[in-house]
Design an enzyme around this catalytic site. Sequence first.
Site, mmCIF file in Angstrom:
data_model
loop_
_atom_site.group_PDB
_atom_site.id
_atom_site.type_symbol
_atom_site.label_atom_id
_atom_site.label_comp_id
_atom_site.label_asym_id
_atom_site.label_seq_id
_atom_site.Cartn_x
_atom_site.Cartn_y
_atom_site.Cartn_z
ATOM 1 N N LYS A 67 0.870 -1.181 0.000
ATOM 2 C CA LYS A 67 0.000 0.000 0.000
ATOM 3 C C LYS A 67 0.899 1.221 0.000
ATOM 4 O O LYS A 67 2.028 1.158 0.511
ATOM 5 C CB LYS A 67 -0.887 0.029 1.257
ATOM 6 C CG LYS A 67 -2.099 0.905 1.107
ATOM 7 C CD LYS A 67 -3.204 0.178 0.376
ATOM 8 C CE LYS A 67 -4.369 1.067 0.063
ATOM 9 N NZ LYS A 67 -5.512 0.264 -0.434
ATOM 10 N N ASP A 123 -7.022 4.315 -4.648
ATOM 11 C CA ASP A 123 -7.670 4.136 -3.350
ATOM 12 C C ASP A 123 -8.299 5.507 -3.055
ATOM 13 O O ASP A 123 -8.542 6.284 -3.993
ATOM 14 C CB ASP A 123 -6.655 3.717 -2.274
ATOM 15 C CG ASP A 123 -7.323 3.205 -0.992
ATOM 16 O OD1 ASP A 123 -7.757 2.041 -0.962
ATOM 17 O OD2 ASP A 123 -7.442 3.978 -0.025
HETATM 18 P P1 NDP Z 1 -12.940 7.663 -2.966
HETATM 19 O O1 NDP Z 1 -11.881 8.669 -2.744
HETATM 20 O O2 NDP Z 1 -13.473 7.474 -4.341
HETATM 21 O O3 NDP Z 1 -14.176 7.926 -2.015
HETATM 22 C C1 NDP Z 1 -14.019 7.972 -0.637
HETATM 23 C C2 NDP Z 1 -15.359 8.300 -0.014
HETATM 24 O O4 NDP Z 1 -15.257 8.132 1.396
HETATM 25 C C3 NDP Z 1 -15.782 9.741 -0.239
HETATM 26 O O5 NDP Z 1 -17.169 9.827 -0.234
HETATM 27 C C4 NDP Z 1 -15.160 10.430 0.969
HETATM 28 O O6 NDP Z 1 -15.776 11.651 1.338
HETATM 29 C C5 NDP Z 1 -15.389 9.399 2.044
HETATM 30 N N1 NDP Z 1 -14.367 9.546 3.074
HETATM 31 C C6 NDP Z 1 -13.026 9.437 2.913
HETATM 32 N N2 NDP Z 1 -12.391 9.677 4.065
HETATM 33 C C7 NDP Z 1 -13.333 9.948 4.966
HETATM 34 C C8 NDP Z 1 -13.314 10.268 6.341
HETATM 35 N N3 NDP Z 1 -12.155 10.366 7.013
HETATM 36 N N4 NDP Z 1 -14.509 10.459 6.980
HETATM 37 C C9 NDP Z 1 -15.690 10.366 6.289
HETATM 38 N N5 NDP Z 1 -15.764 10.072 4.974
HETATM 39 C C10 NDP Z 1 -14.616 9.862 4.334
HETATM 40 O O7 NDP Z 1 -12.323 6.292 -2.397
HETATM 41 P P2 NDP Z 1 -12.800 4.789 -2.673
HETATM 42 O O8 NDP Z 1 -14.268 4.741 -2.899
HETATM 43 O O9 NDP Z 1 -11.894 4.220 -3.689
HETATM 44 O O10 NDP Z 1 -12.434 4.091 -1.289
HETATM 45 C C11 NDP Z 1 -13.376 3.963 -0.233
HETATM 46 C C12 NDP Z 1 -12.943 2.845 0.697
HETATM 47 O O11 NDP Z 1 -12.878 1.617 -0.048
HETATM 48 C C13 NDP Z 1 -11.556 2.992 1.330
HETATM 49 O O12 NDP Z 1 -11.571 2.403 2.592
HETATM 50 C C14 NDP Z 1 -10.660 2.172 0.388
HETATM 51 O O13 NDP Z 1 -9.493 1.737 1.042
HETATM 52 C C15 NDP Z 1 -11.600 1.014 0.101
HETATM 53 N N6 NDP Z 1 -11.300 0.239 -1.096
HETATM 54 C C16 NDP Z 1 -11.168 0.825 -2.319
HETATM 55 C C17 NDP Z 1 -10.917 0.058 -3.434
HETATM 56 C C18 NDP Z 1 -10.861 0.635 -4.786
HETATM 57 O O14 NDP Z 1 -10.713 -0.124 -5.735
HETATM 58 N N7 NDP Z 1 -10.982 1.934 -4.977
HETATM 59 C C19 NDP Z 1 -10.725 -1.402 -3.334
HETATM 60 C C20 NDP Z 1 -10.966 -1.924 -2.015
HETATM 61 C C21 NDP Z 1 -11.219 -1.120 -0.945
HETATM 62 P P3 NDP Z 1 -15.012 13.037 1.061
HETATM 63 O O15 NDP Z 1 -15.070 13.234 -0.418
HETATM 64 O O16 NDP Z 1 -15.760 14.042 1.836
HETATM 65 O O17 NDP Z 1 -13.600 12.860 1.551
HETATM 66 O O1 2IT Z 2 -7.772 -1.709 -0.996
HETATM 67 C C1 2IT Z 2 -7.706 -2.173 -2.141
HETATM 68 O O2 2IT Z 2 -7.819 -3.392 -2.364
HETATM 69 C C2 2IT Z 2 -7.496 -1.242 -3.254
HETATM 70 N N1 2IT Z 2 -7.451 -0.036 -3.033
HETATM 71 C C3 2IT Z 2 -7.314 -1.758 -4.649
HETATM 72 C C4 2IT Z 2 -5.897 -2.195 -4.868
HETATM 73 C C5 2IT Z 2 -5.555 -2.566 -6.284
HETATM 74 O O3 2IT Z 2 -4.371 -2.855 -6.496
HETATM 75 O O4 2IT Z 2 -6.415 -2.585 -7.147
#
Ligand code: NDP
Ligand code: 2IT
Length: 452
Positions: free
Chosen positions: A132, A172
């Site tokens: 990460k 992420d």
């Molecule tokens: P994005 O940046 O696209 O979206 C994040 C969302 O979560 C936004 O709505 C954001 O709001 C909110 N958020 C972030 N930080 C906070 C906080 N501290 N308190 C409240 N709300 C918060 O990220 P992703 O959708 O990609 O990721 C979301 C989650 O999913 C994370 O935990 C990530 O690790 C996990 N994840 C992502 C993957 C991926 O492929 N993208 C794969 C697997 C897991 P705001 O805009 O106000 O910050």
């Molecule tokens: O938390 C996760 O699994 C991710 N943000 C996606 C990682 C990836 O390599 O696609």
Amino acid sequence: MDPDRKARAEVNKFMRGLIRRNPGEKEFHQAVLEVTETLMPFILDHPSYRQAQILERMTEPDRIVIFRVTWEDDNGEIRANRAWRVQFNNSIGPYKGGMRFHPDVTLSVLKFLGFEQVFKNSLTGLPMGGAKGGSNFNPKGKSDREVMRFCHSLMIELHRHIGEDTDVPAGDIGVGPREISYMFGQYKRMENRWAGILTGKGLNYGGSLVRTEATGYGTVYFMQNMLETRGDGIAGKVCSVSGSGNVALYAIEKLIELGAKVVTASDSGGFIHDPDGIDADKLAWLKELKEVRRGRIHEYAEHFPHATFYPGERPWKVKVDLAFPCATQNEIHVEDAETLVENGLIAIAEGANMPSDLAAVHTFLAHGVLFGPAKAANAGGVAVSGLEQTQNAQRITWTREEVDERLRRIMSDIHRKCVEYGADNGYVNYVRGANIAGFIKVADAMLAYGVV
Ligand code: NDP
Ligand code: 2IT
């Protein structure tokens, strides 16, 4: 000593050492404790892991790169951020895992994420190690040009540490198609070669169909698999989703397609409750708000007057059948878990990483809620990243149907592994199942390599 007490004593001893070696890293401690609690009885039953100090080795990253990223903002001011890449474990394949850009990013957060990624990637069945990275850079409110200069500057250092057979970062929180493209362009320029060194790329330049949707869709597929164990399904269920980013939007999309009613979404400013449900038209509006205009969730309640905006709150007090935390770590505390359970929650699938704190996890398990932990439930994102790597290596492009079918198969395979190691008197403890199944593959590779 009875086996439970012995395991508890061993966990306490192990955690004391881990905390001493990693002072102040509370998210990392939390992620390791969750794994150790469920793994210790299994390790005590398998002395070869114990003798080889596998748990001690798996909680120590292979290496961590820390560097400064200097860039110039639109006013010509010089800015300096810190960035990291935590290369946790490459026993079963090149390092793989996302990059997070958020002001709250610390080494502890990236170590917890890297540690969990090792288990998650193992569960997918694909040859991927765990890593990460990220930076305390805040993309919010920055112009595209500022984000570009930051990403280019970051890649000037990061490029030496990654490669298609070494380490393949992805997105992420705060890292989406825009950031991936800027980073990819800079790598290509510096190395003078085109290779699949990042995933989540644009479809015209090596990206995979369904990668954008994969985490959200996969989380819903995992929920389907869990419900099927009780002869139940998604259609007609009332659901809460937190977040409104990449994972949340596509979880909502799949839930609507399968006939569920999604009544919440959120961002760091608060959550919206739409008792009529977010339908396909409202979702299209929400996608435009978040993916194109980079707007705030409160605007939803201004645009759709049946919805209410709750500033500074999270959606867990709303009565639902299914919950999908898709925002960030530790967004569900024990009181939230109790409220959800009192309101009749059937199941929860974690789209975000570690969204439930440990006391919340224990609450869900104690009440027999179907609980899909992040390592299993959100593995669809990295799984399709793995499929993107395969397509890049072969210089081919699979159709949407082909990728989606592979994603479904991978998610149900992960579910099967969780059941294999987590079933106990008719209840499946998916936390234990995911931790043990993810562990075995990596641990056995480490045993085979000898003392490395
Ligand atoms: P994005 O940046 O696209 O979206 C994040 C969302 O979560 C936004 O709505 C954001 O709001 C909110 N958020 C972030 N930080 C906070 C906080 N501290 N308190 C409240 N709300 C918060 O990220 P992703 O959708 O990609 O990721 C979301 C989650 O999913 C994370 O935990 C990530 O690790 C996990 N994840 C992502 C993957 C991926 O492929 N993208 C794969 C697997 C897991 P705001 O805009 O106000 O910050
Ligand atoms: O938390 C996760 O699994 C991710 N943000 C996606 C990682 C990836 O390599 O696609």
